[in-house]
Design a protein around this motif. Structure first.
Motif, PDB file in Angstrom:
ATOM      1  N   SER B  87       0.770  -1.235   0.000  1.00 12.24           N
ATOM      2  CA  SER B  87       0.000   0.000   0.000  1.00 12.24           C
ATOM      3  C   SER B  87       0.801   1.284   0.000  1.00 12.24           C
ATOM      4  O   SER B  87       0.513   2.200   0.750  1.00 12.24           O
ATOM      5  CB  SER B  87      -0.937   0.018   1.205  1.00 12.24           C
ATOM      6  N   LEU B  88       1.803   1.316  -0.829  1.00 11.33           N
ATOM      7  CA  LEU B  88       2.429   2.615  -1.084  1.00 11.33           C
ATOM      8  C   LEU B  88       1.866   3.081  -2.418  1.00 11.33           C
ATOM      9  O   LEU B  88       1.385   2.282  -3.197  1.00 11.33           O
ATOM     10  CB  LEU B  88       3.943   2.463  -1.195  1.00 11.33           C
ATOM     11  N   TYR B  89       1.949   4.393  -2.671  1.00 17.18           N
ATOM     12  CA  TYR B  89       1.469   4.889  -3.952  1.00 17.18           C
ATOM     13  C   TYR B  89       2.582   4.731  -4.978  1.00 17.18           C
ATOM     14  O   TYR B  89       3.616   5.366  -4.879  1.00 17.18           O
ATOM     15  CB  TYR B  89       1.012   6.337  -3.837  1.00 17.18           C
ATOM     16  N   ASP B  91       2.839   5.650  -8.001  1.00 21.26           N
ATOM     17  CA  ASP B  91       3.173   6.775  -8.881  1.00 21.26           C
ATOM     18  C   ASP B  91       3.682   7.989  -8.102  1.00 21.26           C
ATOM     19  O   ASP B  91       3.789   9.078  -8.650  1.00 21.26           O
ATOM     20  CB  ASP B  91       1.978   7.152  -9.772  1.00 21.26           C
ATOM     21  N   LEU B  92       3.987   7.769  -6.830  1.00 20.50           N
ATOM     22  CA  LEU B  92       4.621   8.819  -6.045  1.00 20.50           C
ATOM     23  C   LEU B  92       6.054   8.381  -5.728  1.00 20.50           C
ATOM     24  O   LEU B  92       6.335   7.182  -5.667  1.00 20.50           O
ATOM     25  CB  LEU B  92       3.855   9.041  -4.740  1.00 20.50           C
ATOM     26  N   THR B  93       6.929   9.360  -5.520  1.00 13.91           N
ATOM     27  CA  THR B  93       8.311   8.999  -5.193  1.00 13.91           C
ATOM     28  C   THR B  93       8.388   8.575  -3.727  1.00 13.91           C
ATOM     29  O   THR B  93       7.441   8.741  -2.959  1.00 13.91           O
ATOM     30  CB  THR B  93       9.271  10.182  -5.408  1.00 13.91           C
ATOM     31  N   GLU B  96       7.840  11.530  -1.581  1.00 13.74           N
ATOM     32  CA  GLU B  96       6.454  12.015  -1.580  1.00 13.74           C
ATOM     33  C   GLU B  96       5.534  11.112  -0.748  1.00 13.74           C
ATOM     34  O   GLU B  96       4.606  11.593  -0.094  1.00 13.74           O
ATOM     35  CB  GLU B  96       5.929  12.111  -3.015  1.00 13.74           C
ATOM     36  N   GLN B  99       6.128  12.085   2.755  1.00 15.33           N
ATOM     37  CA  GLN B  99       5.482  13.383   3.014  1.00 15.33           C
ATOM     38  C   GLN B  99       3.977  13.217   3.222  1.00 15.33           C
ATOM     39  O   GLN B  99       3.385  13.821   4.108  1.00 15.33           O
ATOM     40  CB  GLN B  99       5.704  14.324   1.840  1.00 15.33           C
ATOM     41  N   LEU B 100       3.387  12.387   2.365  1.00 18.68           N
ATOM     42  CA  LEU B 100       1.936  12.192   2.445  1.00 18.68           C
ATOM     43  C   LEU B 100       1.530  11.634   3.808  1.00 18.68           C
ATOM     44  O   LEU B 100       0.670  12.185   4.484  1.00 18.68           O
ATOM     45  CB  LEU B 100       1.468  11.249   1.331  1.00 18.68           C
ATOM     46  N   TYR B 101       2.186  10.538   4.201  1.00 16.59           N
ATOM     47  CA  TYR B 101       1.780   9.921   5.462  1.00 16.59           C
ATOM     48  C   TYR B 101       2.106  10.806   6.662  1.00 16.59           C
ATOM     49  O   TYR B 101       1.339  10.876   7.616  1.00 16.59           O
ATOM     50  CB  TYR B 101       2.387   8.527   5.588  1.00 16.59           C
TER      51      TYR B 101
END
Lengths: 368, 239
Positions: B87-89, B91-93, B96, B99-101
């Motif tokens: 469950s990582l995104y 298409d995000l680095t 990123e 940063q999101l979490y």
């Protein structure tokens, strides 16, 4: 607030990094506008016609010459009887048949009135309408030049007959329709896909376990598409005006407000779909087959609602796009204000509230 | 020992199917609690209930000292969760995703930057900082997903079959991370169906058909069931 912001930021990363999303967001609206804009022409060239001249006098000859030298018409055949008309239409090339009555020129001078008949193949209503109005224009022009001093005591009465489609009520204006379609596509389909994608990838669970509230997730998903939809609506209006000369006679602010209402409605519908759909395929399917097709077919965008079978007319009442198209056609083309469209506005508002209520309820159930 | 999760008479039914049949167990602070069982034994259902993703049909449950029915928001602040899918995104680095979490858990930018640098150094991911997750090897994603799940320093981290589909060496390295987290005082609740991993746990419970059949330290279980390893214990129970 920072929670929501970091979530929205992530949404924009998703959108900007997926070429397919970018294509749907910006490629399709422009492509559709240009396609509809060029296919649905507002001018004609080289329409093939046939003439049945029963009079064969100087006047009819002059009118014929004028028509042919205008550049809009090409004479394919001179007919010898009315019976040939049907056959010539069925061959498909000739779009318009012009019939001059017996002693056309004589009647025009002596009685001041003469009759010509325009018979058009209205299986393509747009071309048919344009062809007849061009013909009428040229004929009227001819008379005025012939007898400039007379204030039309002498008349040629062009009698128009629409073959295959007698109603001809479709003044279809593609820009309002395209707007409804594009906003539906982006707002509904993209939001529903964006939410179901998280479910499919398993990231939704992570979000639900986190302190983010469901309402944050929904709002965070909706805001980027809301903003993009407004931008898109703007672009469509501008292209419509600049490239195709579609006017905005009414209030621009009212137009944008109604558009925002429609976008909100579509977004809520998108969320509702996402709560029902298990994966992106299903979401796509529901939005495409369940929404886009009916929007094109029965919202009055392509085909006039008046001409539909009664069942479909009833069905069109539940199409949000129907009301939106009525509203923006009114504002853009007729320049009417809220007093004339409050009913449609209320219907859209009602639909929005209905979808919000339903999706909030369903989103909670889904969390179980 | 301080109890951090208490479960009393947990029942979860899906229609007529009973996924969790009257479970009662405690998890102590700082331990690595292994939750074992065959596929379909009801492990994931329990972990989803404890995380607040699903609500129990009946039972009394407390997570991190908070009631699961009334204090969900407080529980959410205190737990981390890593699912089977990492469950990582994609298409995000790497950066990123962190940063999101960090943003979602309300960690300040300053603190996030410090921790991020530390984390990337530890995982040897400094050069991959700006690479999309989609292009990383599975083992890296997994380690990163775990590190992100405990980035906000939760009291408990729930790992739902975290080592699915990776080779034994990578799995061993992953368990080093789990030990480290446990040493830092984070309680680890892990489901798995790799029986060798059970040996790494402080205590294990073995589930079969919705019931907990055994719960003790790996050494004790082997003694009770007179088995060489947990695999044998498991086979004896499941049979």
């Amino acid at each position: 607030m920072t929670q929501l912001l970091s979530f929205i930021k992530k949404e924009f990363y998703h959108i900007s990094r997926d070429p397919r999303t970018m294509l749907i967001l910006f490629g399709i609206p422009i492509a559709q506008l240009l396609i509809f804009g060029t296919v649905i022409k507002s001018e004609i060239n080289d329409i093939h016609i046939a003439i049945y001249d029963q009079s064969k006098d100087e006047t009819t000859q002059q009118i014929t010459n004028k028509l042919l030298s205008s550049g809009y018409f090409i004479l394919d055949e001179n007919l010898k009887s009315l019976d040939e008309i049907d056959a010539i239409f069925k061959r498909g090339k000739v779009r318009e048949v012009i019939v001059f009555e017996n002693d056309f020129g004589k009647k025009l001078i002596i009685e001041g009135t003469a009759e010509m008949q325009l018979i058009v193949d209205a299986s393509d209503p747009n071309t048919a309408r344009l062809a007849t109005s061009y013909t009428k224009g040229i004929v009227n022009d001819y008379i005025q030049k012939l007898y400039p001093n007379v204030k039309m005591p002498m008349q040629i009465k062009p009698e128009v007959r629409m073959y295959y489609n007698e109603e001809m009520k479709s003044a279809y204006m593609f820009v309002p329709g395209t707007m409804a379609l594009i906003l539906m596509l982006i707002s509904t389909m993209m939001t529903s896909i964006a939410i179901t994608r998280e479910k499919e990838l398993g990231t939704m669970e992570i979000l639900l376990v986190s302190p983010l509230k469901p309402v944050h997730i929904i709002v965070g998903k909706v805001i980027p598409y809301f903003l993009l939809s407004i931008v898109n609506a703007f672009v469509i209006i501008i292209i419509g005006k600049v490239v195709f000369g579609v006017p905005i006679t009414g209030s621009f602010i009212l137009l944008m407000l109604e558009t925002i209402l429609f976008i909100l409605m579509a977004l809520c519908l998108g969320i509702l779909i996402s709560t029902a759909a298990k994966n992106q395929m299903v979401a796509m399917f529901i939005s495409m087959i369940g929404l886009l097709l009916p929007t094109i077919m029965i919202s009055g965008f392509m085909f006039p609602i008046e001409n539909m079978p009664e069942v479909l007319q009833w069905f069109s009442h539940i199409m949000p796009a129907r009301w939106y198209i009525t509203i923006i056609r009114g504002i853009m083309l007729k320049g009417i204000g809220i007093t004339f469209i409050w009913k449609e506005t209320l219907i859209l508002l009602g639909m929005t509230l209905f979808f919000i209520a339903l999706s909030v309820k369903k989103f909670k159930i889904r969390l179980e | 020992m301080e109890k951090i999760i208490t479960v009393k008479n947990l029942v979860k039914k899906f229609g007529s199917f009973t996924a969790n049949d009257n479970l009662t167990f405690d998890v102590f602070k700082g331990e690595i609690f292994g939750f074992l069982g065959a596929n379909g034994a009801g492990k994931t259902t329990t972990i989803r209930i404890l995380c607040g993703l699903s609500s129990p049909t009946s039972g009394e449950l407390k997570v991190a000292g908070f009631d699961i029915y009334k204090e969900t928001e407080k529980i959410k602040q205190n737990i981390g969760y890593m699912s089977q899918k990492f469950s990582l995104y994609e298409d995000l680095t790497v950066s990123e995703n962190i940063q999101l979490y960090a943003g979602i858990y309300g960690i300040s930018v300053k603190k996030r930057k410090e921790k991020e640098a530390e984390l990337l150094k530890k995982l040897d991911l400094e050069n991959a900082k700006n690479k999309l997750i989609g292009g990383l090897p599975l083992g890296w994603k997994q380690k990163l997903a775990f590190s992100i799940a405990i980035f906000h320093e939760p009291k408990i981290v729930f790992l739902d079959e975290p080592t699915g589909g990776v080779d034994p060496v990578t799995r061993r390295k992953f368990w080093d991370l789990i030990y480290e987290a446990a040493n830092n005082g984070i309680t680890v609740f892990v489901t798995t169906h790799y029986m060798d991993e059970a040996e790494y746990c402080d205590r294990v419970s073995i589930m079969d058909a919705g019931k907990i059949e055994a719960l003790d330290t790996p050494a004790k279980l082997k003694e009770i069931y007179n088995a060489k390893n947990i695999d044998e214990v498991f086979l004896k129970i499941a049979r």
